[in-house]
Enzyme design. Structure first.
Site, PDB file in Angstrom:
ATOM      1  CG  ASP A 172      -2.080  -1.002   1.001  1.00 40.27           C
ATOM      2  OD1 ASP A 172      -2.542  -1.149  -0.144  1.00 40.27           O
ATOM      3  OD2 ASP A 172      -2.502  -1.635   1.979  1.00 40.27           O
ATOM      4  CE1 TYR A 174      -8.764  -4.843   4.363  1.00 35.23           C
ATOM      5  CE2 TYR A 174      -8.853  -3.618   6.410  1.00 35.23           C
ATOM      6  CZ  TYR A 174      -8.910  -4.816   5.738  1.00 35.23           C
ATOM      7  OH  TYR A 174      -9.123  -5.966   6.435  1.00 35.23           O
TER       8      TYR A 174
HETATM    9 CU   LIG Z   1      -7.791  -7.063   7.264  1.00 41.96          CU
END
Ligand SMILES: [Cu+2]
Length: 637
Positions: free
Chosen positions: A309, A393
């Site tokens: 990420d 996320y």
């Molecule tokens: Cu997770």
């Protein structure tokens, strides 16, 4: 003094007056960076600035800086020619209007520049324009392509001949039932398009299984689905009638003896610099140098899922604006952030970093049996936080500085889990809605902690519980002691945590002692959660080798910044910490950097759907023998 760029052509932008060598890049400096690169012939019609950031001066220069000293403002840029795929790593000076270095990157060897925001649009166009993909979607009953959301997922590196050096993404898709419907509830599983971003076409279609698309909605933001909001919570108000106890001067924050500088990078996000306590240096630079989220599902449509990420998706670029009363409560000071776009223009994100002060309960307390004394003091912490949303996320990064010298990083993981079709009896996923799976995965963070405990030269002692057998000096068998092992050369410097012995790493300054002649120290207390679970021979184990150990210690080198190397996107592996550590340098009483791997292994719960209550992980640094006694006896009653 004023330092201006040499270039003033075509109304060129003067470089702003530098206040400090670590001052964040301003909007004008971002524009100037593009101008300097363009004037040196580095910006063509298809050039994208996939990364642009401040090239920090070496530590010795920053530590030697005095207000008024001249500053050479330099930037680093990773340029990509989106037409040819050629990539270049450039360092340029804004002050001198000079290009200091250009390195042509070999994608097969060095990895690819990061995934770009515009790749989201690119994969949408590319897969929807592919007749094979459309036919495969039609076989799954999906024909309204306006409601299909293809995801630009980093490809990894699996030694497949046709893939080497090719700038690729792998594309899994999700379906919406309407424009406001969250697509994550409806994954189209068993079908992946491998996309070449330069040739702009699907180079391979993996149609591995025909799986039903889960239908139940996951719209946690729709009152019609979740029902009316509860009305039983009465207001909590945080009031600091005289204002907060911290002060902000530019990027510098001071609070109760703490002083530090706030930075922000397109890749690392929030960075903290020159953290000191009562004018004693503790940490020169703290950041999240990498993140990776490897998934467990070995199926042909999913075995490659590993998202870096930070290095692949530039977590700093995904930063949110925070909202008072929602994200932050109380007397807040916000910092705006300026980020470069892929065209080299500045883009401002307002209120991206939040600074505030929090009461956190009892700091110390005693009620005495003999004297009748009853004393309690309250603990507080300074909170410096930011939130990023990377696809499904969301991650919060919360740095805490406490009155007693403790430094803590807490990660808050929330948002929506990546989903799959749930196949009955699956060993790789939890069923979270009818036919909907949430695959098992891990989240790893690499905190790069460039320590300066009372000075630049430090060493690391591994300290843990030692159990002792009964014997002549332990006749009753009750004895235990503390085992202290000084970490040696780097090959031995990669360590794992051990919860059974409470293993911690004390960063000591061998040249500075407390009143008992012991070296002053700050201890890193790891949570010691499981490390990378993939097989040693797996691609991800080479590419995310940093996640195979909880601690790495390297000698400071300004070029060694990223735990998985400079360009983890499609990198074959071996870069970053394993390469840095291979130099085998002396780390005992030297200028050293700690790299701490922490994170969580996520076996999704049904409660994590459709939006996940915050899960936490992090680490703590605490003074050990740094002060001669409790440093907060002077807290007021
Ligand atoms: Cu997770």
């Amino acid at each position: 003094m004023t330092v201006r760029a040499a270039t003033q052509a075509d109304g060129g932008i003067p470089a702003p007056e530098p206040v400090h060598p670590l001052q964040r890049l301003s909007a004008d400096e971002i524009r100037l960076a593009r101008t300097v690169l363009a004037e040196h012939g580095l910006v063509g019609e298809h050039t994208r600035l996939t990364y642009l950031g401040l090239e920090e001066p070496p530590k010795s220069e920053v530590l030697g800086f005095r207000p008024g000293d001249p500053v050479d403002r330099r930037v680093r840029a990773i340029l990509l020619d989106a037409g040819s795929g050629a990539a270049t790593d450039v360092v340029a000076s804004l002050t001198r209007n000079a290009v200091d270095s250009t390195t042509a990157l070999d994608a097969a060897r060095d990895g690819q520049p990061p995934v770009m925001l515009e790749d989201l649009e690119a994969v949408d166009e590319i897969v929807k324009g592919d007749s094979g993909w459309r036919a495969a979607m039609a076989r799954r009953g999906v024909t309204d392509l306006d409601l299909v959301r293809p995801c630009p997922l980093s490809a990894g590196s699996f030694g497949v001949p046709g893939e080497e050096g090719r700038r690729m993404l792998r594309v899994l898709s999700f379906v919406q039932h309407h424009e406001k419907d969250h697509p994550w509830a409806h994954p189209v599983d068993g079908l992946v398009a491998y996309v070449d971003l330069i040739e702009r076409r699907v180079v391979e279609l993996v149609d591995a299984a025909l799986l039903p698309i889960p239908q139940e909605a996951g719209n946690f933001d729709d009152p019609a689905e979740v029902g009316p909001a509860r009305t039983t919570l009465r207001p909590i108000e945080i009031s600091q009638p005289e204002g907060p106890s911290f002060t902000v001067d530019g990027d510098e924050v001071s609070w109760e003896g703490w002083r530090l500088r706030i930075g922000f990078d397109a890749r690392e996000g929030l960075t903290l610099h020159q953290i000191s306590l009562w004018d004693r240096p503790v940490v020169y630079r703290a950041s999240i140098a990498e993140m990776v989220v490897p998934y467990a599902d070995p199926s042909p449509a999913r075995f490659w899922q590993n998202y870096f990420d930070a290095g692949e998706y530039l977590l700093g670029q995904q930063v949110n604006s925070l909202m008072l009363g929602c994200d932050c409560l109380g007397e807040i000071r916000y910092f705006d952030v300026v980020l470069p776009t892929q065209d080299g223009e500045p883009r401002e994100v307002a209120d991206a970093v939040c600074v505030h002060e929090e009461d956190v309960g009892v700091a110390w307390k005693h009620t005495d049996l003999f004297t009748g004394s009853a004393e309690t003091r309250r603990q507080r912490r300074l909170v410096i936080s930011t939130f990023v949303a990377i696809g499904n996320y969301d991650y919060g990064f919360y740095w805490y500085l406490y009155l007693d010298g403790t430094i803590e990083l807490e990660i808050k993981a929330t948002g929506v889990m990546f989903t799959s079709s749930y196949v009955e009896g699956s060993r790789w996923a939890t069923q979270v809605a009818p036919g909907l799976g949430a695959p098992y995965h891990q989240h790893f963070f690499s905190a790069r902690l460039d320590m300066t405990v009372d000075g630049v030269d430090n060493a690391v002692d591994e300290v843990e519980l030692e159990r002792l057998p009964a014997g002549p000096d332990n006749p009753y068998g009750n004895a235990f002691t503390r085992r202290v092992t000084r970490l040696g050369r780097e090959s031995e410097g990669a360590r794992t945590a051990d919860a059974s012995t409470g293993r911690a790493w004390h960063v000591v300054n061998p040249a500075k002692s407390n009143r008992f002649g012991q070296p002053v120290a700050y201890a890193l207390y790891p949570q010691g959660a499981p490390l990378l679970a993939a097989d040693e021979g797996a691609s991800i184990s080479r590419r995310a080798a940093f996640a195979t150990r909880h601690l790495w210690v390297t000698r400071y080198d300004p070029a060694q910044r990223y735990a998985a190397g400079d360009l983890p996107n499609q990198h074959p592996g071996g870069a970053g910490l394993p390469a840095y550590a291979a130099a085998d340098r002396d780390i005992d009483g030297r200028d050293i950097v700690l790299w701490h791997t922490f994170g969580m292994t996520h076996f999704p719960r049904t409660e994590d759907w459709p939006v996940m209550p915050v899960a936490h992980c992090g680490f703590t640094l605490r003074p050990v023998g740094f002060f001669d006694r409790n440093p907060i006896l002077d807290l007021p009653r």
